[in-house]
Design a protein around this motif. Structure first.
Motif, PDB file in Angstrom:
ATOM      1  N   UNK A  25      55.876  55.981   5.311  1.00  0.00           N
ATOM      2  CA  UNK A  25      55.643  56.293   3.900  1.00  0.00           C
ATOM      3  C   UNK A  25      56.438  57.523   3.477  1.00  0.00           C
ATOM      4  N   UNK A  26      56.507  58.517   4.353  1.00  0.00           N
ATOM      5  CA  UNK A  26      57.293  59.711   4.038  1.00  0.00           C
ATOM      6  C   UNK A  26      58.775  59.368   3.911  1.00  0.00           C
ATOM      7  N   UNK A  27      59.231  58.436   4.748  1.00  0.00           N
ATOM      8  CA  UNK A  27      60.643  58.033   4.681  1.00  0.00           C
ATOM      9  C   UNK A  27      60.978  57.357   3.362  1.00  0.00           C
ATOM     10  N   UNK A  28      59.986  56.704   2.756  1.00  0.00           N
ATOM     11  CA  UNK A  28      60.212  56.035   1.479  1.00  0.00           C
ATOM     12  C   UNK A  28      60.533  57.022   0.360  1.00  0.00           C
ATOM     13  N   UNK A  29      60.085  58.275   0.511  1.00  0.00           N
ATOM     14  CA  UNK A  29      60.361  59.287  -0.512  1.00  0.00           C
ATOM     15  C   UNK A  29      61.387  60.306  -0.015  1.00  0.00           C
ATOM     16  N   UNK A  30      62.093  59.953   1.064  1.00  0.00           N
ATOM     17  CA  UNK A  30      63.182  60.790   1.544  1.00  0.00           C
ATOM     18  C   UNK A  30      62.788  61.953   2.415  1.00  0.00           C
ATOM     19  N   UNK A  31      61.609  61.914   3.008  1.00  0.00           N
ATOM     20  CA  UNK A  31      61.157  63.000   3.878  1.00  0.00           C
ATOM     21  C   UNK A  31      61.122  62.498   5.319  1.00  0.00           C
ATOM     22  N   UNK A  32      61.723  63.255   6.205  1.00  0.00           N
ATOM     23  CA  UNK A  32      61.706  62.889   7.620  1.00  0.00           C
ATOM     24  C   UNK A  32      60.401  63.382   8.247  1.00  0.00           C
ATOM     25  N   UNK A  33      59.579  62.453   8.666  1.00  0.00           N
ATOM     26  CA  UNK A  33      58.272  62.803   9.210  1.00  0.00           C
ATOM     27  C   UNK A  33      58.378  63.452  10.584  1.00  0.00           C
ATOM     28  N   UNK A  34      57.495  64.400  10.879  1.00  0.00           N
ATOM     29  CA  UNK A  34      57.520  65.071  12.186  1.00  0.00           C
ATOM     30  C   UNK A  34      56.815  64.225  13.249  1.00  0.00           C
ATOM     31  N   UNK A  35      56.865  64.705  14.465  1.00  0.00           N
ATOM     32  CA  UNK A  35      56.102  64.099  15.556  1.00  0.00           C
ATOM     33  C   UNK A  35      54.729  64.753  15.558  1.00  0.00           C
ATOM     34  N   UNK A  36      53.813  64.175  14.816  1.00  0.00           N
ATOM     35  CA  UNK A  36      52.548  64.817  14.486  1.00  0.00           C
ATOM     36  C   UNK A  36      51.754  65.270  15.707  1.00  0.00           C
ATOM     37  N   UNK A  37      51.664  64.443  16.703  1.00  0.00           N
ATOM     38  CA  UNK A  37      50.774  64.713  17.828  1.00  0.00           C
ATOM     39  C   UNK A  37      51.459  65.465  18.964  1.00  0.00           C
ATOM     40  N   UNK A  38      52.726  65.855  18.774  1.00  0.00           N
ATOM     41  CA  UNK A  38      53.432  66.638  19.783  1.00  0.00           C
ATOM     42  C   UNK A  38      53.679  68.072  19.340  1.00  0.00           C
ATOM     43  N   UNK A  39      53.128  68.445  18.203  1.00  0.00           N
ATOM     44  CA  UNK A  39      53.188  69.825  17.725  1.00  0.00           C
ATOM     45  C   UNK A  39      51.770  70.391  17.744  1.00  0.00           C
ATOM     46  N   UNK A  40      51.618  71.566  18.296  1.00  0.00           N
ATOM     47  CA  UNK A  40      50.291  72.149  18.507  1.00  0.00           C
ATOM     48  C   UNK A  40      49.458  72.195  17.230  1.00  0.00           C
ATOM     49  N   UNK A  41      50.030  72.742  16.161  1.00  0.00           N
ATOM     50  CA  UNK A  41      49.256  72.952  14.942  1.00  0.00           C
ATOM     51  C   UNK A  41      49.126  71.674  14.126  1.00  0.00           C
ATOM     52  N   UNK A  42      50.153  70.838  14.132  1.00  0.00           N
ATOM     53  CA  UNK A  42      50.049  69.570  13.430  1.00  0.00           C
ATOM     54  C   UNK A  42      49.007  68.671  14.089  1.00  0.00           C
ATOM     55  N   UNK A  43      48.974  68.674  15.419  1.00  0.00           N
ATOM     56  CA  UNK A  43      47.991  67.869  16.133  1.00  0.00           C
ATOM     57  C   UNK A  43      46.569  68.367  15.861  1.00  0.00           C
ATOM     58  N   UNK A  44      46.397  69.683  15.830  1.00  0.00           N
ATOM     59  CA  UNK A  44      45.073  70.240  15.545  1.00  0.00           C
ATOM     60  C   UNK A  44      44.655  69.933  14.108  1.00  0.00           C
TER      61      UNK A  44
END
Length: 272
Positions: free
Chosen positions: A116-135
């Protein structure tokens, strides 16, 4: 019944926390407070405590805000109100493991969220491999899972409020925002206290959602106290140390709840 199923397990667990035991040996070696001294010197415990506190604060704040917001919307006169109540309550009765698996696939680098983020031109992060994004993802999952339960609690409290007070305030010229700030929120203080305590207990007892979504990673970034206790007791076979972690968690929850209880005036609300 209380003695057999409540008091005895607590006393037994308290004794186990003072021993060195692998869960199978018939002899439990008494070590006194060694497990608790080890806890105080264990950087993994302090990391788990820090992660749990951040997680608990986020869950408590978002649980109150989201639960109250949904309850106010469902209390308004709208068509299909019963349908919406059922929809919002669905996550509460959904299997925690199933919900965590769905969220894990959604947050995958090739999952729905990044698509969904790619549809609006945003490159999504690796959510569960970043400490704070995963939390953050774990916090949102926990709040979403309990959203319906908290909304029902607030909705029940809203419908029990004295309507005469609101009618008098409206006649005096108070608008909707003023009635919400000076009447609704203070009158809901006992229920808010209960929701916060429930969210706090849920956060400190968290295990299933964490285990399935992140497994405590990355690099201990979501290893809450429940995950640390599980790892020490059931994976490493140190039941004495694992039980000591459980008792520290118990005392932390009791202490914070007592502080909240006293700060809220023993759960009594007041209009100012």
């Amino acid at each position: 019944m209380i003695g057999v199923f409540v008091l005895y397990p607590i006393v037994s667990a308290g004794y186990i926390s003072l021993t060195s035991w692998n869960g199978f040996d018939p002899v439990k070696e008494f070590v006194g407070l060694d497990n608790y001294i080890r806890l105080a010197q264990d950087p993994e415990f302090w990391n788990s405590l820090f992660v749990t506190c951040i997680y608990a604060v986020g869950v408590c704040l978002l649980s109150v805000a989201s639960g109250l917001t949904i309850a106010l919307l469902l209390d308004a006169p709208l068509r299909g109100r019963g349908f919406y109540r059922g929809v919002y309550f669905l996550p509460a009765v959904t299997s925690s493991v199933a919900a965590a698996i769905v969220w894990k696939y959604m947050l995958d680098p090739a999952g729905l969220v990044n698509a969904l983020l790619a549809q609006i031109g945003i490159e999504g992060p690796n959510w569960l491999q970043d400490r704070w994004l995963a939390l953050g993802a774990l916090t949102l999952l926990t709040v979403w899972k309990n959203l319906g339960f908290n909304a029902v609690l607030y909705l029940t409290a809203l419908q029990a409020l004295p309507q005469g007070v609101f009618e008098a305030a409206q006649l005096d010229g108070a608008n909707l925002a003023q009635r919400l700030r000076f009447l609704t929120i203070p009158l809901l203080a006992p229920m808010t206290f209960f929701v916060v305590v429930q969210a706090l207990i849920t956060s400190f007892q968290a295990f299933d959602l964490v285990y399935v979504l992140t497994g405590g990673g990355p690099q201990g970034g979501t290893e809450v106290l429940g995950m640390l206790m599980y790892r020490e007791a059931f994976r490493l076979g140190d039941f004495g140390y694992g039980t000591a972690i459980a008792f520290v968690t118990l005392f932390l929850v009791l202490g914070v709840t007592l502080v909240q209880w006293r700060a809220s005036g023993s759960g009594r609300s007041s209009l100012r």
